[in-house]
Design a protein around this motif. Structure first.
Motif, PDB file in Angstrom:
ATOM      1  N   LEU A 119       9.514  -9.992  -0.048  1.00 43.72           N
ATOM      2  CA  LEU A 119       8.128  -9.500  -0.057  1.00 43.72           C
ATOM      3  C   LEU A 119       8.059  -7.970   0.083  1.00 43.72           C
ATOM      4  CD1 LEU A 119       6.526 -12.164   2.355  1.00 43.72           C
ATOM      5  CD2 LEU A 119       6.460 -12.145  -0.143  1.00 43.72           C
ATOM      6  N   TYR A 120       9.175  -7.367   0.506  1.00 43.02           N
ATOM      7  CA  TYR A 120       9.154  -5.936   0.850  1.00 43.02           C
ATOM      8  C   TYR A 120       8.590  -5.039  -0.279  1.00 43.02           C
ATOM      9  CZ  TYR A 120      10.714  -1.412   2.539  1.00 43.02           C
ATOM     10  OH  TYR A 120      10.755  -0.106   2.943  1.00 43.02           O
ATOM     11  N   PRO A 121       9.040  -5.206  -1.535  1.00 41.97           N
ATOM     12  CA  PRO A 121       8.526  -4.297  -2.587  1.00 41.97           C
ATOM     13  C   PRO A 121       7.011  -4.424  -2.796  1.00 41.97           C
ATOM     14  CG  PRO A 121      10.395  -5.602  -3.388  1.00 41.97           C
ATOM     15  CD  PRO A 121      10.009  -6.178  -2.066  1.00 41.97           C
ATOM     16  N   PHE A 122       6.415  -5.481  -2.269  1.00 43.34           N
ATOM     17  CA  PHE A 122       4.989  -5.714  -2.530  1.00 43.34           C
ATOM     18  C   PHE A 122       4.088  -5.187  -1.414  1.00 43.34           C
ATOM     19  CE2 PHE A 122       7.491  -8.501  -5.051  1.00 43.34           C
ATOM     20  CZ  PHE A 122       6.917  -8.349  -6.302  1.00 43.34           C
ATOM     21  N   LEU A 123       4.721  -4.677  -0.351  1.00 38.77           N
ATOM     22  CA  LEU A 123       3.905  -4.161   0.766  1.00 38.77           C
ATOM     23  C   LEU A 123       2.967  -3.056   0.299  1.00 38.77           C
ATOM     24  CD1 LEU A 123       6.602  -3.845   3.611  1.00 38.77           C
ATOM     25  CD2 LEU A 123       4.735  -5.493   3.490  1.00 38.77           C
ATOM     26  N   SER A 124       3.494  -2.148  -0.511  1.00 36.13           N
ATOM     27  CA  SER A 124       2.675  -0.993  -0.906  1.00 36.13           C
ATOM     28  C   SER A 124       1.782  -1.323  -2.097  1.00 36.13           C
ATOM     29  CB  SER A 124       3.579   0.197  -1.234  1.00 36.13           C
ATOM     30  OG  SER A 124       4.469  -0.187  -2.252  1.00 36.13           O
ATOM     31  N   ARG A 125       1.937  -2.511  -2.679  1.00 31.38           N
ATOM     32  CA  ARG A 125       1.108  -2.870  -3.844  1.00 31.38           C
ATOM     33  C   ARG A 125      -0.051  -3.782  -3.470  1.00 31.38           C
ATOM     34  NH1 ARG A 125       5.828  -4.338  -7.960  1.00 31.38           N
ATOM     35  NH2 ARG A 125       4.132  -5.335  -9.092  1.00 31.38           N
ATOM     36  N   ARG A 126      -0.007  -4.341  -2.274  1.00 31.04           N
ATOM     37  CA  ARG A 126      -1.099  -5.232  -1.844  1.00 31.04           C
ATOM     38  C   ARG A 126      -2.393  -4.431  -1.660  1.00 31.04           C
ATOM     39  NH1 ARG A 126      -4.203  -5.640   1.913  1.00 31.04           N
ATOM     40  NH2 ARG A 126      -3.145  -3.914   2.904  1.00 31.04           N
ATOM     41  N   ARG A 127      -3.507  -4.990  -2.073  1.00 30.68           N
ATOM     42  CA  ARG A 127      -4.805  -4.345  -1.875  1.00 30.68           C
ATOM     43  C   ARG A 127      -5.818  -5.398  -1.479  1.00 30.68           C
ATOM     44  NH1 ARG A 127      -1.917  -0.735  -2.685  1.00 30.68           N
ATOM     45  NH2 ARG A 127      -1.762   0.653  -4.468  1.00 30.68           N
ATOM     46  N   THR A 128      -6.850  -4.993  -0.763  1.00 32.32           N
ATOM     47  CA  THR A 128      -8.062  -5.814  -0.684  1.00 32.32           C
ATOM     48  C   THR A 128      -8.866  -5.479  -1.920  1.00 32.32           C
ATOM     49  OG1 THR A 128      -8.055  -5.739   1.725  1.00 32.32           O
ATOM     50  CG2 THR A 128     -10.154  -6.267   0.646  1.00 32.32           C
ATOM     51  N   ASN A 129      -9.166  -6.485  -2.731  1.00 31.47           N
ATOM     52  CA  ASN A 129      -9.762  -6.211  -4.037  1.00 31.47           C
ATOM     53  C   ASN A 129     -11.095  -6.951  -4.192  1.00 31.47           C
ATOM     54  OD1 ASN A 129     -10.370  -5.932  -6.756  1.00 31.47           O
ATOM     55  ND2 ASN A 129      -8.229  -6.016  -7.387  1.00 31.47           N
ATOM     56  N   GLY A 130     -12.182  -6.219  -3.993  1.00 26.40           N
ATOM     57  CA  GLY A 130     -13.520  -6.823  -4.075  1.00 26.40           C
ATOM     58  C   GLY A 130     -14.171  -6.627  -5.430  1.00 26.40           C
ATOM     59  N   GLN A 131     -13.367  -6.262  -6.433  1.00 27.12           N
ATOM     60  CA  GLN A 131     -13.915  -6.062  -7.792  1.00 27.12           C
ATOM     61  C   GLN A 131     -14.201  -7.406  -8.452  1.00 27.12           C
ATOM     62  OE1 GLN A 131     -14.523  -3.090  -9.338  1.00 27.12           O
ATOM     63  NE2 GLN A 131     -13.974  -2.026  -7.453  1.00 27.12           N
ATOM     64  N   PRO A 132     -15.065  -7.410  -9.482  1.00 28.95           N
ATOM     65  CA  PRO A 132     -15.283  -8.657 -10.220  1.00 28.95           C
ATOM     66  C   PRO A 132     -13.955  -9.181 -10.764  1.00 28.95           C
ATOM     67  CG  PRO A 132     -16.805  -6.934 -10.946  1.00 28.95           C
ATOM     68  CD  PRO A 132     -15.834  -6.282 -10.016  1.00 28.95           C
ATOM     69  N   THR A 133     -13.812 -10.497 -10.781  1.00 30.01           N
ATOM     70  CA  THR A 133     -12.572 -11.077 -11.304  1.00 30.01           C
ATOM     71  C   THR A 133     -12.883 -11.920 -12.530  1.00 30.01           C
ATOM     72  OG1 THR A 133     -12.790 -13.008  -9.883  1.00 30.01           O
ATOM     73  CG2 THR A 133     -11.517 -11.173  -9.007  1.00 30.01           C
ATOM     74  N   ALA A 134     -11.820 -12.203 -13.298  1.00 27.65           N
ATOM     75  CA  ALA A 134     -11.976 -13.018 -14.514  1.00 27.65           C
ATOM     76  C   ALA A 134     -12.389 -14.437 -14.126  1.00 27.65           C
ATOM     77  CB  ALA A 134     -10.652 -13.043 -15.271  1.00 27.65           C
ATOM     78  N   HIS A 135     -13.122 -15.082 -15.004  1.00 25.69           N
ATOM     79  CA  HIS A 135     -13.535 -16.472 -14.740  1.00 25.69           C
ATOM     80  C   HIS A 135     -12.360 -17.383 -15.036  1.00 25.69           C
ATOM     81  CE1 HIS A 135     -17.788 -15.704 -14.045  1.00 25.69           C
ATOM     82  NE2 HIS A 135     -17.620 -14.717 -14.896  1.00 25.69           N
ATOM     83  N   ARG A 136     -11.486 -17.503 -14.107  1.00 29.07           N
ATOM     84  CA  ARG A 136     -10.242 -18.233 -14.326  1.00 29.07           C
ATOM     85  C   ARG A 136      -9.802 -18.824 -13.015  1.00 29.07           C
ATOM     86  NH1 ARG A 136      -5.420 -14.385 -16.008  1.00 29.07           N
ATOM     87  NH2 ARG A 136      -3.791 -15.833 -15.392  1.00 29.07           N
ATOM     88  N   GLY A 137      -9.359 -20.062 -13.026  1.00 33.57           N
ATOM     89  CA  GLY A 137      -8.875 -20.683 -11.793  1.00 33.57           C
ATOM     90  C   GLY A 137      -7.475 -20.183 -11.447  1.00 33.57           C
ATOM     91  N   ILE A 138      -7.055 -20.484 -10.228  1.00 28.16           N
ATOM     92  CA  ILE A 138      -5.692 -20.137  -9.804  1.00 28.16           C
ATOM     93  C   ILE A 138      -4.809 -21.357 -10.107  1.00 28.16           C
ATOM     94  CG2 ILE A 138      -4.266 -19.367  -7.857  1.00 28.16           C
ATOM     95  CD1 ILE A 138      -6.575 -17.429  -8.487  1.00 28.16           C
ATOM     96  N   PRO A 139      -3.732 -21.176 -10.900  1.00 26.77           N
ATOM     97  CA  PRO A 139      -2.908 -22.337 -11.264  1.00 26.77           C
ATOM     98  C   PRO A 139      -2.360 -23.068 -10.038  1.00 26.77           C
ATOM     99  CG  PRO A 139      -2.235 -20.377 -12.485  1.00 26.77           C
ATOM    100  CD  PRO A 139      -3.245 -19.927 -11.476  1.00 26.77           C
ATOM    101  N   GLY A 140      -2.140 -24.367 -10.218  1.00 33.05           N
ATOM    102  CA  GLY A 140      -1.712 -25.211  -9.105  1.00 33.05           C
ATOM    103  C   GLY A 140      -0.430 -24.725  -8.440  1.00 33.05           C
ATOM    104  N   ASP A 141       0.557 -24.261  -9.245  1.00 36.91           N
ATOM    105  CA  ASP A 141       1.826 -23.856  -8.623  1.00 36.91           C
ATOM    106  C   ASP A 141       1.629 -22.589  -7.776  1.00 36.91           C
ATOM    107  OD1 ASP A 141       1.338 -22.488 -11.001  1.00 36.91           O
ATOM    108  OD2 ASP A 141       3.457 -22.015 -11.287  1.00 36.91           O
ATOM    109  N   VAL A 142       0.701 -21.730  -8.209  1.00 33.72           N
ATOM    110  CA  VAL A 142       0.430 -20.511  -7.424  1.00 33.72           C
ATOM    111  C   VAL A 142      -0.291 -20.890  -6.129  1.00 33.72           C
ATOM    112  CG1 VAL A 142      -0.771 -18.291  -7.405  1.00 33.72           C
ATOM    113  CG2 VAL A 142       0.340 -19.088  -9.497  1.00 33.72           C
ATOM    114  N   ARG A 143      -1.266 -21.764  -6.254  1.00 32.65           N
ATOM    115  CA  ARG A 143      -1.960 -22.252  -5.046  1.00 32.65           C
ATOM    116  C   ARG A 143      -0.954 -22.839  -4.061  1.00 32.65           C
ATOM    117  NH1 ARG A 143      -7.124 -25.838  -5.418  1.00 32.65           N
ATOM    118  NH2 ARG A 143      -8.532 -24.649  -6.664  1.00 32.65           N
ATOM    119  N   ASP A 144      -0.042 -23.660  -4.595  1.00 34.17           N
ATOM    120  CA  ASP A 144       0.953 -24.292  -3.706  1.00 34.17           C
ATOM    121  C   ASP A 144       1.794 -23.233  -3.006  1.00 34.17           C
ATOM    122  OD1 ASP A 144       0.006 -26.697  -4.505  1.00 34.17           O
ATOM    123  OD2 ASP A 144       1.684 -27.177  -5.844  1.00 34.17           O
TER     124      ASP A 144
END
Ligand SMILES: Cc1cc2nc3c(=O)[nH]c(=O)nc-3n(C[C@H](O)[C@H](O)[C@H](O)COP(=O)(O)O)c2cc1C
Length: 342
Positions: A119-144
């Motif tokens: 997870l280390y390389p992603f520490l500096s890439r994580r954001r709180t993102n309150g922008q509009p998002t695409a009308h798309r569900g989160i795939p099951g494997d990602v949810r899992d």
């Protein structure tokens, strides 16, 4: 030979990682003290939100996220960690003690270090993102994967698929965010003015990070703006059926808030790996009268801690951070003092 102290590379790696954690209104309410091969993680009472967060729940969730970042950084160095939460009741600002084993001696953090280090390389890439998002569900494997990341830290992620419950949570968030809390306590408004809006160089939420206002009917993002300029800011059409999930713990003690923070951050970093944007819709859980209404009536185990919104949105710049030196407590100094009322 047993190494007795953390060296400078280790100290830098650990603290620079820790301070990338999310915090309410970007208050960055943590400080760190090195003791031999341990890092003490202290709450910073000067940066707590006495009106909005009188119990310190949100502060400790943020501090828990910083603890997870320390574990990730240690794992990236190949070092095991051992964590004690609130180890000394005589030292109330001491939220956690993170003991770090010798470097390059395995995967770090017990059996779990390989996945934490990734997870280390992603520490500096994580954001709180309150922008509009695409009308798309989160795939099951990602949810899992996100559910697993949460469960690894002793918490639970419940995806909200029932449309009525999505609508219910949105309405709760709107009720908590508009009027109820502010009318009850004008000190919250003052606190918001201190921390939110305008131009900011090293702390707080600048206007540019607030995201668009959701207009009418209110969308699934929190409208934090109090500055007149922000109140008149652009509106945008936000998704009518957001991907929502509730992160819960089994109990609701300060210890559980630190657990929540670690679980939240592990899940946010995992979301970052998958390119999934996340924001917090946290008004109801932070409001004494509304938090229990977030609970799933059908679920036996739940103390809801955080409501999350997920989606696929634009990349954002980082929020401002204070210089790293400001977070270091002198090894021999007293603990930070409690503000009145603690
Ligand atoms: C406990 C907690 C609660 C939060 N609640 C909200 C919220 O209700 N709405 C929101 O937009 N952001 C919320 N945030 C996100 C912070 O505003 C954000 O972490 C901070 O501005 C730093 O930005 P970053 O996460 O992009 O680094 C919360 C963060 C934490 C740790």
């Amino acid at each position: 030979m047993l190494v007795q102290e953390l060296d400078q590379v280790e100290r830098d790696t650990l603290v620079r990682a820790a301070i990338l954690a999310p915090s309410t209104h970007n208050t960055q309410p943590w400080r760190f003290r090195f003791r031999r091969r341990s890092v003490e993680v202290h709450r910073d009472p000067r940066r707590e939100l006495g009106a909005e967060d009188p119990e310190g729940r949100m502060t400790l969730i943020g501090v828990g996220a910083a603890v997870l970042n320390l574990r990730v950084a240690a794992a990236s160095l190949g070092a095991h960690t051992m964590i004690l939460l609130m180890p000394d009741p005589q030292r109330p600002t001491l939220a956690a003690q993170v003991s770090v084993g010798p470097r390059g001696n395995g995967n770090g953090d017990g059996g779990d270090g390989g996945s934490l280090g990734a997870l280390y390389p992603f520490l500096s890439r994580r954001r709180t993102n309150g922008q509009p998002t695409a009308h798309r569900g989160i795939p099951g494997d990602v949810r899992d994967d996100l559910s697993r990341a949460t469960a690894c830290e002793g918490a639970r992620l419940e995806w909200i698929d029932d449309r009525d419950r999505v609508r219910w949570l949105r309405e709760l968030a709107t009720d908590a965010g508009t009027g109820i809390a502010e009318a009850d306590d004008p000190r919250q408004l003052v606190e918001r003015q201190v921390w939110v809006g305008g131009r900011r160089t090293n702390e707080g939420v600048p206007s540019t990070a607030l995201g668009p206002r959701s207009g009418s009917p209110p969308g699934p993002v929190r409208d934090l703006g109090v500055d007149p300029g922000d109140r008149l800011g652009d509106t945008a059409k936000l998704e009518a059926e957001p991907n929502l999930a509730v992160l819960s713990t089994s109990r609701d003690t300060p210890h559980d808030w630190l657990t929540t923070g670690q679980a939240l951050q592990r899940l946010l970093l995992s979301a970052t790996i998958h390119g999934v944007a996340a924001s917090l819709l946290n008004e109801p859980t932070g409001h004494a009268d509304l938090g229990w209404l977030v609970r799933d009536p059908k679920s036996g185990w739940t103390e809801p801690q955080v409501v999350l919104r997920f989606g696929y949105g634009p990349e954002l710049p980082p929020t401002p951070l204070r210089p790293v030196e400001e977070f270091i407590l002198d090894e021999h100094a007293d603990d930070p003092t409690q503000p009145p009322g603690w």
